[in-house]
Design a protein around this motif. Structure first.
Motif, PDB file in Angstrom:
ATOM      1  N   ASN A 109       0.818  -1.206   0.000  1.00  0.00           N
ATOM      2  CA  ASN A 109       0.000   0.000   0.000  1.00  0.00           C
ATOM      3  C   ASN A 109       0.854   1.258   0.000  1.00  0.00           C
ATOM      4  N   SER A 110       2.155   1.128   0.311  1.00  0.00           N
ATOM      5  CA  SER A 110       3.069   2.262   0.312  1.00  0.00           C
ATOM      6  C   SER A 110       3.797   2.385  -1.014  1.00  0.00           C
ATOM      7  N   ALA A 111       3.539   1.480  -1.916  1.00  0.00           N
ATOM      8  CA  ALA A 111       4.238   1.466  -3.200  1.00  0.00           C
ATOM      9  C   ALA A 111       3.395   2.153  -4.267  1.00  0.00           C
ATOM     10  N   LEU A 112       4.019   2.440  -5.372  1.00  0.00           N
ATOM     11  CA  LEU A 112       3.324   2.943  -6.542  1.00  0.00           C
ATOM     12  C   LEU A 112       2.963   1.745  -7.399  1.00  0.00           C
ATOM     13  N   LYS A 113       1.708   1.608  -7.738  1.00  0.00           N
ATOM     14  CA  LYS A 113       1.252   0.470  -8.536  1.00  0.00           C
ATOM     15  C   LYS A 113       1.216   0.867 -10.006  1.00  0.00           C
ATOM     16  N   LEU A 114       1.539  -0.055 -10.876  1.00  0.00           N
ATOM     17  CA  LEU A 114       1.514   0.196 -12.317  1.00  0.00           C
ATOM     18  C   LEU A 114       0.469  -0.701 -12.956  1.00  0.00           C
ATOM     19  N   SER A 115      -0.407  -0.120 -13.752  1.00  0.00           N
ATOM     20  CA  SER A 115      -1.409  -0.927 -14.450  1.00  0.00           C
ATOM     21  C   SER A 115      -0.745  -1.648 -15.616  1.00  0.00           C
ATOM     22  N   ASP A 116      -1.425  -2.668 -16.111  1.00  0.00           N
ATOM     23  CA  ASP A 116      -0.915  -3.407 -17.269  1.00  0.00           C
ATOM     24  C   ASP A 116      -0.779  -2.501 -18.485  1.00  0.00           C
ATOM     25  N   SER A 117      -1.732  -1.575 -18.680  1.00  0.00           N
ATOM     26  CA  SER A 117      -1.660  -0.670 -19.834  1.00  0.00           C
ATOM     27  C   SER A 117      -0.483   0.298 -19.709  1.00  0.00           C
ATOM     28  N   CYS A 118      -0.136   0.681 -18.503  1.00  0.00           N
ATOM     29  CA  CYS A 118       1.029   1.549 -18.273  1.00  0.00           C
ATOM     30  C   CYS A 118       2.311   0.822 -18.665  1.00  0.00           C
ATOM     31  N   VAL A 119       2.483  -0.395 -18.177  1.00  0.00           N
ATOM     32  CA  VAL A 119       3.682  -1.180 -18.482  1.00  0.00           C
ATOM     33  C   VAL A 119       3.762  -1.459 -19.977  1.00  0.00           C
ATOM     34  N   LYS A 120       2.638  -1.793 -20.593  1.00  0.00           N
ATOM     35  CA  LYS A 120       2.613  -2.072 -22.032  1.00  0.00           C
ATOM     36  C   LYS A 120       3.064  -0.854 -22.826  1.00  0.00           C
ATOM     37  N   ARG A 121       2.547   0.326 -22.482  1.00  0.00           N
ATOM     38  CA  ARG A 121       2.917   1.549 -23.216  1.00  0.00           C
ATOM     39  C   ARG A 121       4.379   1.904 -22.984  1.00  0.00           C
ATOM     40  N   LEU A 122       4.875   1.733 -21.773  1.00  0.00           N
ATOM     41  CA  LEU A 122       6.286   2.015 -21.488  1.00  0.00           C
ATOM     42  C   LEU A 122       7.198   1.094 -22.289  1.00  0.00           C
ATOM     43  N   ARG A 123       6.811  -0.159 -22.433  1.00  0.00           N
ATOM     44  CA  ARG A 123       7.603  -1.099 -23.234  1.00  0.00           C
ATOM     45  C   ARG A 123       7.655  -0.663 -24.701  1.00  0.00           C
ATOM     46  N   GLU A 124       6.598  -0.030 -25.172  1.00  0.00           N
ATOM     47  CA  GLU A 124       6.557   0.426 -26.563  1.00  0.00           C
ATOM     48  C   GLU A 124       7.423   1.656 -26.802  1.00  0.00           C
ATOM     49  N   ILE A 125       7.494   2.553 -25.824  1.00  0.00           N
ATOM     50  CA  ILE A 125       8.187   3.824 -26.069  1.00  0.00           C
ATOM     51  C   ILE A 125       9.553   3.952 -25.400  1.00  0.00           C
ATOM     52  N   CYS A 126       9.877   3.111 -24.447  1.00  0.00           N
ATOM     53  CA  CYS A 126      11.171   3.202 -23.756  1.00  0.00           C
ATOM     54  C   CYS A 126      12.127   2.132 -24.278  1.00  0.00           C
ATOM     55  N   GLY A 165       0.473   4.213  -2.827  1.00  0.00           N
ATOM     56  CA  GLY A 165      -0.787   3.486  -2.886  1.00  0.00           C
ATOM     57  C   GLY A 165      -1.609   3.797  -4.120  1.00  0.00           C
ATOM     58  N   ALA A 166      -1.201   4.798  -4.903  1.00  0.00           N
ATOM     59  CA  ALA A 166      -1.914   5.151  -6.133  1.00  0.00           C
ATOM     60  C   ALA A 166      -1.495   4.217  -7.263  1.00  0.00           C
ATOM     61  N   THR A 167      -2.271   4.223  -8.325  1.00  0.00           N
ATOM     62  CA  THR A 167      -1.973   3.417  -9.507  1.00  0.00           C
ATOM     63  C   THR A 167      -1.668   4.337 -10.676  1.00  0.00           C
ATOM     64  N   LEU A 168      -0.529   4.096 -11.316  1.00  0.00           N
ATOM     65  CA  LEU A 168      -0.185   4.826 -12.537  1.00  0.00           C
ATOM     66  C   LEU A 168      -0.761   4.048 -13.713  1.00  0.00           C
ATOM     67  N   ASN A 169      -1.579   4.725 -14.501  1.00  0.00           N
ATOM     68  CA  ASN A 169      -2.275   4.080 -15.608  1.00  0.00           C
ATOM     69  C   ASN A 169      -1.978   4.832 -16.895  1.00  0.00           C
ATOM     70  N   TYR A 170      -2.127   4.151 -18.025  1.00  0.00           N
ATOM     71  CA  TYR A 170      -2.058   4.806 -19.327  1.00  0.00           C
ATOM     72  C   TYR A 170      -3.437   4.718 -19.935  1.00  0.00           C
ATOM     73  N   LYS A 171      -4.012   5.879 -20.251  1.00  0.00           N
ATOM     74  CA  LYS A 171      -5.369   5.930 -20.792  1.00  0.00           C
ATOM     75  C   LYS A 171      -5.340   6.478 -22.210  1.00  0.00           C
ATOM     76  N   GLU A 172      -6.135   5.846 -23.054  1.00  0.00           N
ATOM     77  CA  GLU A 172      -6.334   6.331 -24.418  1.00  0.00           C
ATOM     78  C   GLU A 172      -7.800   6.687 -24.555  1.00  0.00           C
ATOM     79  N   GLU A 173      -8.052   7.969 -24.828  1.00  0.00           N
ATOM     80  CA  GLU A 173      -9.414   8.448 -25.013  1.00  0.00           C
ATOM     81  C   GLU A 173      -9.512   9.122 -26.368  1.00  0.00           C
ATOM     82  N   LEU A 174     -10.702   9.461 -26.759  1.00  0.00           N
ATOM     83  CA  LEU A 174     -10.931  10.063 -28.061  1.00  0.00           C
ATOM     84  C   LEU A 174     -10.159  11.377 -28.227  1.00  0.00           C
ATOM     85  N   ILE A 175     -10.130  12.209 -27.197  1.00  0.00           N
ATOM     86  CA  ILE A 175      -9.495  13.520 -27.327  1.00  0.00           C
ATOM     87  C   ILE A 175      -8.063  13.586 -26.806  1.00  0.00           C
TER      88      ILE A 175
END
Length: 142
Positions: A34-51, A105-115
């Motif tokens: 709960n003291s860590a920063l959580k990474l969503s699957d979409s975040c890790v996937k996008r980082l793998r694509e651009i890093c 305790g927060a989750t870092l996410n990568y979101k793709e939206e229309l705008i």
């Protein structure tokens, strides 16, 4: 007494969020998930694509924004002494220990939206309220 820090790799999976914490105190101090920063699957996937060049995403919390504090996302290649590293080698996120205090305790996410598309911090237990765009927040007072 100062704690000496060392980097080790400890991957674990839980609640469909991929998390790796690599910085532990050398004096058997347990770091609660709960003291860590959580990474969503979409975040890790996008980082793998651009890093692909050895870079990583640096997350910071700075004063400012409409609610008092704001998240900053940038790409970097240098890890500092006070940094904590999360995620797999090819999808790393780095945050300094002071910034982590504001979003543990927060989750870092990568979101793709229309705008727009981008990295967003979600479910920050330390945030009391935020602005409508989600870029800034105020801190809960205990």
């Amino acid at each position: 007494m100062a704690l000496q820090l060392c980097r080790i790799i400890t991957p674990f999976r839980g609640n469909s969020v991929f998390r790796t914490l690599r910085l532990f105190a050398s004096e058997n101090v347990a770091i609660d998930s709960n003291s860590a920063l959580k990474l969503s699957d979409s975040c890790v996937k996008r980082l793998r694509e651009i890093c692909t060049d050895g870079s990583f995403l640096r997350v910071a919390v700075d004063g400012g924004g409409c609610s008092g504090f704001q998240y900053k996302f940038d790409f970097d290649t240098k890890i500092n002494n006070d940094d904590l590293v999360f995620g797999p080698e090819d999808g790393r996120v780095v945050i300094d220990n002071i910034s982590l205090d504001y979003c543990a305790g927060a989750t870092l996410n990568y979101k793709e939206e229309l705008i727009k598309s981008g990295f967003v911090m979600e479910g920050n237990p330390k945030a009391d309220q935020g602005c409508s765009c989600g870029a800034s927040f105020s801190v809960k007072l205990d």
